[in-house]
Design a protein around this motif. Sequence first.
Motif, short mmCIF file in Angstrom:
data_model
loop_
_atom_site.label_atom_id
_atom_site.label_comp_id
_atom_site.label_asym_id
_atom_site.label_seq_id
_atom_site.Cartn_x
_atom_site.Cartn_y
_atom_site.Cartn_z
N PRO A 72 30.82 32.13 40.16
CA PRO A 72 31.51 32.41 38.89
C PRO A 72 31.86 31.13 38.14
O PRO A 72 31.96 30.04 38.72
N PHE A 107 39.07 34.66 48.44
CA PHE A 107 39.51 35.47 47.30
C PHE A 107 41.00 35.25 47.08
O PHE A 107 41.78 35.17 48.03
N GLU A 111 42.17 39.00 43.09
CA GLU A 111 40.91 38.58 42.47
C GLU A 111 39.81 39.64 42.63
O GLU A 111 39.66 40.24 43.69
N THR A 112 39.07 39.84 41.55
CA THR A 112 37.89 40.70 41.57
C THR A 112 36.71 39.90 41.02
O THR A 112 36.82 39.29 39.96
N ILE A 113 35.64 39.91 41.79
CA ILE A 113 34.40 39.24 41.35
C ILE A 113 33.45 40.32 40.85
O ILE A 113 33.23 41.33 41.51
N THR A 132 30.98 44.94 42.08
CA THR A 132 32.22 44.17 42.19
C THR A 132 32.61 44.02 43.66
O THR A 132 32.19 44.81 44.51
N THR A 134 36.23 42.57 46.10
CA THR A 134 37.61 42.06 46.14
C THR A 134 37.88 41.34 47.46
O THR A 134 39.01 40.90 47.70
N THR A 163 27.77 35.94 37.70
CA THR A 163 29.04 36.44 38.24
C THR A 163 30.20 35.84 37.47
O THR A 163 30.10 34.78 36.86
N SER A 165 34.83 35.87 37.63
CA SER A 165 36.06 36.22 38.32
C SER A 165 37.12 36.56 37.28
O SER A 165 37.07 36.06 36.16
N ASN A 166 38.08 37.38 37.68
CA ASN A 166 39.18 37.70 36.76
C ASN A 166 40.28 36.64 36.81
O ASN A 166 41.27 36.75 36.09
N SER A 170 38.14 30.06 40.51
CA SER A 170 37.88 30.84 41.72
C SER A 170 37.18 29.98 42.77
O SER A 170 36.36 29.12 42.44
#
Length: 183
Positions: A72, A107, A111-113, A132, A134, A163, A165-166, A170
């Motif tokens: 990401p 992670f 976090e969500t990838i 996705t 987590t 990709t 990340s939120n 990351s």
Amino acid sequence: MTVTTHATGEQVNLASVLNGKLEAPLHQSEMGLDTAASATGQAVRWDEFSTRHNNAGTIKQQMFNKSSTANPSPTANSNGTAVTNNPPTNYTALMTLGVNLVFGGTFGGSETITCTKTVTYSDGTTATLTKTATATGTVTLNTTDFLSLVKDGVYITQNSWQTQSNIANSTVTVTVNRYGFYM
């Protein structure tokens, strides 16, 4: 064909002349092969044919087995650098048979990838598939995933993976393992 001119009154054995014409080697220009075939119904030269076919007439295929990192971006909700898969010279299409997305690293708490696969078709259109994660682990694309990327009457000319990340900065890593055929 070569034109032969005879003198007036000269006797010609028609069968002999015809057989001579049929047995003589043909020239590319006589058969319209001095330029590449570009229209329906035109003959294809051996060099054009052999770039996409084996000597037996079967379509050339070459297996691929690739592993690439598609991490990401350090910026939250922004895609990282794209990893692409294109067919090599003399091949026009990709047929991916299997994909594993390996999520590693650490992670963050919430976090969500998001990993997005984009396919480009021979008609220039695209389709996407998103997966996705987590937590660390492996996500394997299944038949339903592959069917969502199938489009009738075209072939895939490129696969691309990105990709995001939120969260910013990351430390998650994403490895895209895939195999299939170039055709």
